[in-house]
Design an enzyme around this catalytic site. Structure first.
Site, PDB file in Angstrom:
ATOM      1  N   VAL A  14       0.838  -1.376  -0.088  1.00 34.34           N
ATOM      2  CA  VAL A  14       0.302   0.044   0.193  1.00 34.34           C
ATOM      3  C   VAL A  14       0.776   0.844  -0.006  1.00 34.34           C
ATOM      4  O   VAL A  14       0.640   2.181  -1.099  1.00 34.34           O
ATOM      5  CB  VAL A  14      -1.226  -0.275   1.097  1.00 34.34           C
ATOM      6  CG1 VAL A  14      -1.965   1.640   1.382  1.00 34.34           C
ATOM      7  CG2 VAL A  14      -1.578  -1.252   1.391  1.00 34.34           C
ATOM      8  N   GLU A 129     -10.293   5.411   4.963  1.00 35.36           N
ATOM      9  CA  GLU A 129     -11.351   4.799   3.813  1.00 35.36           C
ATOM     10  C   GLU A 129     -10.809   4.072   3.822  1.00 35.36           C
ATOM     11  O   GLU A 129     -11.800   2.986   2.945  1.00 35.36           O
ATOM     12  CB  GLU A 129     -11.262   5.927   3.137  1.00 35.36           C
ATOM     13  CG  GLU A 129     -12.354   5.703   2.035  1.00 35.36           C
ATOM     14  CD  GLU A 129     -13.256   5.801   2.431  1.00 35.36           C
ATOM     15  OE1 GLU A 129     -14.149   6.620   2.868  1.00 35.36           O
ATOM     16  OE2 GLU A 129     -13.923   4.619   2.133  1.00 35.36           O
ATOM     17  N   ILE A 136     -13.268   1.225  -3.114  1.00 33.98           N
ATOM     18  CA  ILE A 136     -14.615   1.536  -3.065  1.00 33.98           C
ATOM     19  C   ILE A 136     -14.483   2.835  -1.311  1.00 33.98           C
ATOM     20  O   ILE A 136     -14.282   2.745  -0.516  1.00 33.98           O
ATOM     21  CB  ILE A 136     -16.041   0.560  -2.444  1.00 33.98           C
ATOM     22  CG1 ILE A 136     -15.106  -0.712  -3.864  1.00 33.98           C
ATOM     23  CG2 ILE A 136     -16.529   1.350  -2.547  1.00 33.98           C
ATOM     24  CD1 ILE A 136     -16.130  -1.909  -3.371  1.00 33.98           C
ATOM     25  N   GLY A 187      -0.467  -9.286  -3.973  1.00 30.56           N
ATOM     26  CA  GLY A 187      -0.224  -8.640  -3.178  1.00 30.56           C
ATOM     27  C   GLY A 187      -1.840  -8.215  -2.226  1.00 30.56           C
ATOM     28  O   GLY A 187      -2.179  -7.501  -1.343  1.00 30.56           O
ATOM     29  N   GLU A 190      -2.744 -10.569   3.981  1.00 31.67           N
ATOM     30  CA  GLU A 190      -2.788 -10.266   4.881  1.00 31.67           C
ATOM     31  C   GLU A 190      -1.302 -10.754   5.190  1.00 31.67           C
ATOM     32  O   GLU A 190      -1.171 -11.768   4.298  1.00 31.67           O
ATOM     33  CB  GLU A 190      -3.672 -10.209   6.067  1.00 31.67           C
ATOM     34  CG  GLU A 190      -5.033  -9.215   5.635  1.00 31.67           C
ATOM     35  CD  GLU A 190      -4.815  -7.638   5.617  1.00 31.67           C
ATOM     36  OE1 GLU A 190      -4.126  -7.423   6.366  1.00 31.67           O
ATOM     37  OE2 GLU A 190      -5.308  -7.208   4.394  1.00 31.67           O
ATOM     38  N   LYS A 205     -13.588  -5.410   9.387  1.00 26.08           N
ATOM     39  CA  LYS A 205     -14.793  -4.572   8.157  1.00 26.08           C
ATOM     40  C   LYS A 205     -15.956  -4.220   8.764  1.00 26.08           C
ATOM     41  O   LYS A 205     -16.613  -3.030   8.510  1.00 26.08           O
ATOM     42  CB  LYS A 205     -13.715  -5.073   6.737  1.00 26.08           C
ATOM     43  CG  LYS A 205     -12.241  -4.582   6.290  1.00 26.08           C
ATOM     44  CD  LYS A 205     -12.812  -5.837   4.973  1.00 26.08           C
ATOM     45  CE  LYS A 205     -11.219  -5.151   5.142  1.00 26.08           C
ATOM     46  NZ  LYS A 205     -10.221  -5.922   2.888  1.00 26.08           N
TER      47      LYS A 205
HETATM   48  P1  NAP Z   1       3.348  -4.991   3.585  1.00 25.11           P
HETATM   49  O1  NAP Z   1       3.046  -5.006   2.331  1.00 25.11           O
HETATM   50  O2  NAP Z   1       2.939  -5.950   4.463  1.00 25.11           O
HETATM   51  O3  NAP Z   1       3.704  -3.562   4.039  1.00 25.11           O
HETATM   52  C1  NAP Z   1       4.325  -3.053   5.653  1.00 25.11           C
HETATM   53  C2  NAP Z   1       4.863  -2.569   5.219  1.00 25.11           C
HETATM   54  O4  NAP Z   1       5.550  -1.610   6.523  1.00 25.11           O
HETATM   55  C3  NAP Z   1       6.370  -2.570   5.287  1.00 25.11           C
HETATM   56  O5  NAP Z   1       7.118  -1.878   3.842  1.00 25.11           O
HETATM   57  C4  NAP Z   1       7.601  -2.936   6.684  1.00 25.11           C
HETATM   58  O6  NAP Z   1       9.143  -2.260   6.115  1.00 25.11           O
HETATM   59  C5  NAP Z   1       6.858  -1.816   6.608  1.00 25.11           C
HETATM   60  N1  NAP Z   1       6.844  -1.990   8.667  1.00 25.11           N
HETATM   61  C6  NAP Z   1       6.062  -3.184   9.245  1.00 25.11           C
HETATM   62  N2  NAP Z   1       6.102  -2.450  10.883  1.00 25.11           N
HETATM   63  C7  NAP Z   1       7.297  -2.418  10.873  1.00 25.11           C
HETATM   64  C8  NAP Z   1       7.852  -1.894  11.483  1.00 25.11           C
HETATM   65  N3  NAP Z   1       7.255  -2.443  13.113  1.00 25.11           N
HETATM   66  N4  NAP Z   1       8.531  -0.868  11.694  1.00 25.11           N
HETATM   67  C9  NAP Z   1       8.852  -0.267  10.645  1.00 25.11           C
HETATM   68  N5  NAP Z   1       8.329  -0.249   9.783  1.00 25.11           N
HETATM   69  C10 NAP Z   1       7.380  -1.807   9.831  1.00 25.11           C
HETATM   70  O7  NAP Z   1       2.415  -4.356   3.956  1.00 25.11           O
HETATM   71  P2  NAP Z   1       0.377  -4.231   3.204  1.00 25.11           P
HETATM   72  O8  NAP Z   1      -0.464  -5.139   2.332  1.00 25.11           O
HETATM   73  O9  NAP Z   1       0.860  -3.308   2.317  1.00 25.11           O
HETATM   74  O10 NAP Z   1      -0.612  -3.572   3.834  1.00 25.11           O
HETATM   75  C11 NAP Z   1      -0.889  -2.139   5.251  1.00 25.11           C
HETATM   76  C12 NAP Z   1      -1.560  -1.703   5.365  1.00 25.11           C
HETATM   77  O11 NAP Z   1      -2.500  -1.680   5.028  1.00 25.11           O
HETATM   78  C13 NAP Z   1      -2.592  -3.345   7.069  1.00 25.11           C
HETATM   79  O12 NAP Z   1      -2.997  -2.647   7.743  1.00 25.11           O
HETATM   80  C14 NAP Z   1      -3.248  -3.594   5.221  1.00 25.11           C
HETATM   81  O13 NAP Z   1      -4.643  -4.733   6.372  1.00 25.11           O
HETATM   82  C15 NAP Z   1      -3.974  -2.854   5.080  1.00 25.11           C
HETATM   83  N6  NAP Z   1      -4.733  -2.599   3.691  1.00 25.11           N
HETATM   84  C16 NAP Z   1      -4.177  -3.744   2.707  1.00 25.11           C
HETATM   85  C17 NAP Z   1      -4.248  -3.633   1.412  1.00 25.11           C
HETATM   86  C18 NAP Z   1      -3.347  -4.581   0.085  1.00 25.11           C
HETATM   87  O14 NAP Z   1      -4.418  -5.077  -0.231  1.00 25.11           O
HETATM   88  N7  NAP Z   1      -2.575  -5.265   0.603  1.00 25.11           N
HETATM   89  C19 NAP Z   1      -6.037  -3.137   1.288  1.00 25.11           C
HETATM   90  C20 NAP Z   1      -6.526  -2.324   2.635  1.00 25.11           C
HETATM   91  C21 NAP Z   1      -6.287  -1.883   3.542  1.00 25.11           C
HETATM   92  P3  NAP Z   1       9.544  -3.638   5.255  1.00 25.11           P
HETATM   93  O15 NAP Z   1       9.320  -3.037   3.436  1.00 25.11           O
HETATM   94  O16 NAP Z   1      11.123  -3.263   4.989  1.00 25.11           O
HETATM   95  O17 NAP Z   1       9.788  -4.601   5.777  1.00 25.11           O
HETATM   96  N1  HSE Z   2      -6.094  -8.709   2.423  1.00 23.81           N
HETATM   97  C1  HSE Z   2      -7.408  -7.437   2.186  1.00 23.81           C
HETATM   98  C2  HSE Z   2      -8.301  -8.486   1.450  1.00 23.81           C
HETATM   99  C3  HSE Z   2      -7.082  -7.084   1.919  1.00 23.81           C
HETATM  100  O1  HSE Z   2      -8.131  -9.411   0.325  1.00 23.81           O
HETATM  101  O2  HSE Z   2      -9.372  -7.790   1.341  1.00 23.81           O
HETATM  102  C4  HSE Z   2      -7.354  -5.334   1.205  1.00 23.81           C
HETATM  103  O3  HSE Z   2      -7.934  -5.071   3.240  1.00 23.81           O
END
Ligand code: NAP
Ligand code: HSE
Length: 427
Positions: A14, A129, A136, A187, A190, A205
């Protein structure tokens, strides 16, 4: 033109998307907003990791304070995930009066109230959001566009990963593990994909949506939750033959007795618009007393759709800063409504039984249902052999009665297994 500084906590799927959108559309955003948005500092775990985007190395840090306390950071964007230490970082940023944007449903569905209290005390705002349904804009819709309505119910497909898995199992005959691997590669999943598969992500959610819709705080542990791990290709096939698709639904309804908030796999008629929501797409069906039925559709996970929601919040926060308006979004949970147990739910059910293929077996099964006042709408024998697959669909029944009948079936010597029980969505 004024400029606002952005501090990113996280640069994963993200965070990278947000960085990309802010770069790619910077001129358009500046023209629309009347101010520039500049990423000042970014927290990561590993500054040496290749992220596939050209980020100046001096912007990366492993020290959260270098982001939260950076004098040029006006808006802190939390996209690192998890509950701790994230909660601490978000609270610190809010306590300093910074605007905060988060995509973190884990955090909000547990500690939303405390965070809104910190924001209110500091006279600032918390935007979220992207925490529900990816791209959405459903939070804005509930909080603003439908604010005149008494919301009666929400039914949604709000987890992209499980919808992607179920779609790939149905359309490409893929097995569960392979479909999950694909979702992870995109991607969508979770960090721990059990959150998706076990329905926990959808439960978080719907807790957030229900809290907004019904003005009464619903937290994640209060949501009745079943995931998709028991769904087998046979169920998908039998459901299709009956005219249904299997979807992981999140439902929130207000009744005279209280709120019903739950997540479970559901048979959805192929004629229902939710049945045609495929792959990573989400859809949220909202019924309001003035507007009637509405449905919102879009990609529920992934880098750019989620970045669209996060960046929209950043722009909203910057617009408020530009006009000197802070602390305008108060917590709207001003009521305390009871949550009803799952046993109070009424629905019709699909059951797949493994039963001996002998005369009289069906009569014994029907009698067990009858003793608990469960009426059958359809019974089909799907296979033959020593033990056969039986598929039954009940009429609408109280969940407690169905459970009692199921317990009795499990004790019948003619029933080898109650292989699956899935609720059917009312049309
Ligand atoms: P991700 O790919 O695992 O990215 C997490 C990022 O945070 C990485 O850059 C990581 O650093 C950094 N990080 C994690 N813990 C840390 C710590 N303790 N100290 C410093 N840096 C830290 O996760 P993501 O998929 O982007 O998701 C992020 C958030 O958005 C979550 O809350 C998830 O539920 C939400 N979300 C995700 C999506 C989706 O489609 N992926 C959709 C909606 C909401 P490094 O890169 O160095 O490891
Ligand atoms: N893991 C979540 C999903 C990311 O698949 O819907 C979006 O919140």
């Amino acid at each position: 033109m004024r400029s606002f500084g952005i501090g990113l906590l996280g640069l994963g799927t993200v965070g990278r998307g947000v960085y990309r959108v802010l770069e790619k559309n910077s001129e358009l955003i500046a023209a629309r907003l009347g101010a520039r948005l500049e990423v000042a500092k970014i927290l990561v775990r590993d500054p040496n990791r290749d992220r596939g985007i050209p980020v100046p190395p001096d912007k990366l840090t492993t020290d959260p304070r270098a982001v939260i306390e950076h004098p040029a950071v006006d808006i802190v964007v939390e996209v690192m995930g998890g509950v701790e230490p994230t909660r601490r970082y978000v609270e610190q940023a809010l306590a300093q009066g910074k605007m905060v944007v988060t995509a973190n449903k884990d955090l909000l569905s547990l500690h939303g109230k405390e965070l809104f209290d910190v924001a209110a005390a500091a006279g600032t705002d918390l935007f979220f959001e992207a925490s529900v349904a990816g791209g959405i804009p459903i939070i804005k819709i509930l909080k603003e566009s439908l604010a005149a309505n008494r919301i009666q119910g929400i039914t949604g497909i709000i987890n992209g990963t499980t919808n992607y898995i179920l779609t790939r199992m149905e359309e490409a005959d893929l097995d569960f593990a392979l479909a999950l691997k694909e979702a992870q590669a995109h991607g969508y999943a979770e960090a721990d994909p059990r959150s998706d598969i076990d329905g926990l992500d959808a439960a978080r959610k719907i807790a957030i949506l229900a809290s907004i819709a019904f003005n009464s705080r619903v937290t994640f542990p209060e949501v009745y939750t079943e995931g998709i791990s028991r769904i087998e290709p046979t169920d998908i096939k039998y459901a299709r033959e009956l005219g249904y698709a299997i979807k992981l639904l999140a439902l929130a309804q207000e009744t005279e007795q209280g709120l019903q908030v739950r997540v479970h796999p559901t048979l959805v008629s192929q004629k229902h618009p939710l049945a045609s929501v495929r792959g990573v797409f989400n859809a949220v069906f909202v019924r309001g007393d003035a507007v009637g039925e509405t449905m919102f559709y879009g990609q529920g996970a992934g880098e750019l759709p989620t970045a669209s929601a996060v960046t929209g919040d950043i722009i909203a926060a910057a617009r408020q800063l530009l006009h000197g308006v802070k602390g305008m979004w108060r917590c709207t949970c001003f009521e305390q409504k009871p949550l009803l147990p799952i046993e109070a739910n009424e629905s019709s059910f699909y059951l797949r039984l493994r039963a001996l293929d002998r005369p009289g077996v069906l009569a014994g099964i029907a009698a067990a249902f009858g003793r608990h006042e469960v009426s059958l709408a359809a019974v089909t024998q799907k296979t033959t052999g020593e033990v056969a697959d039986l598929v039954l669909v009940t009429h609408r029944v109280r969940e407690a009665s169905l459970r009692a009948a199921e317990a009795e079936l499990q004790k019948l010597p003619t029933v080898a297994a109650v292989a699956n029980v899935i609720r059917v969505l009312e049309e």
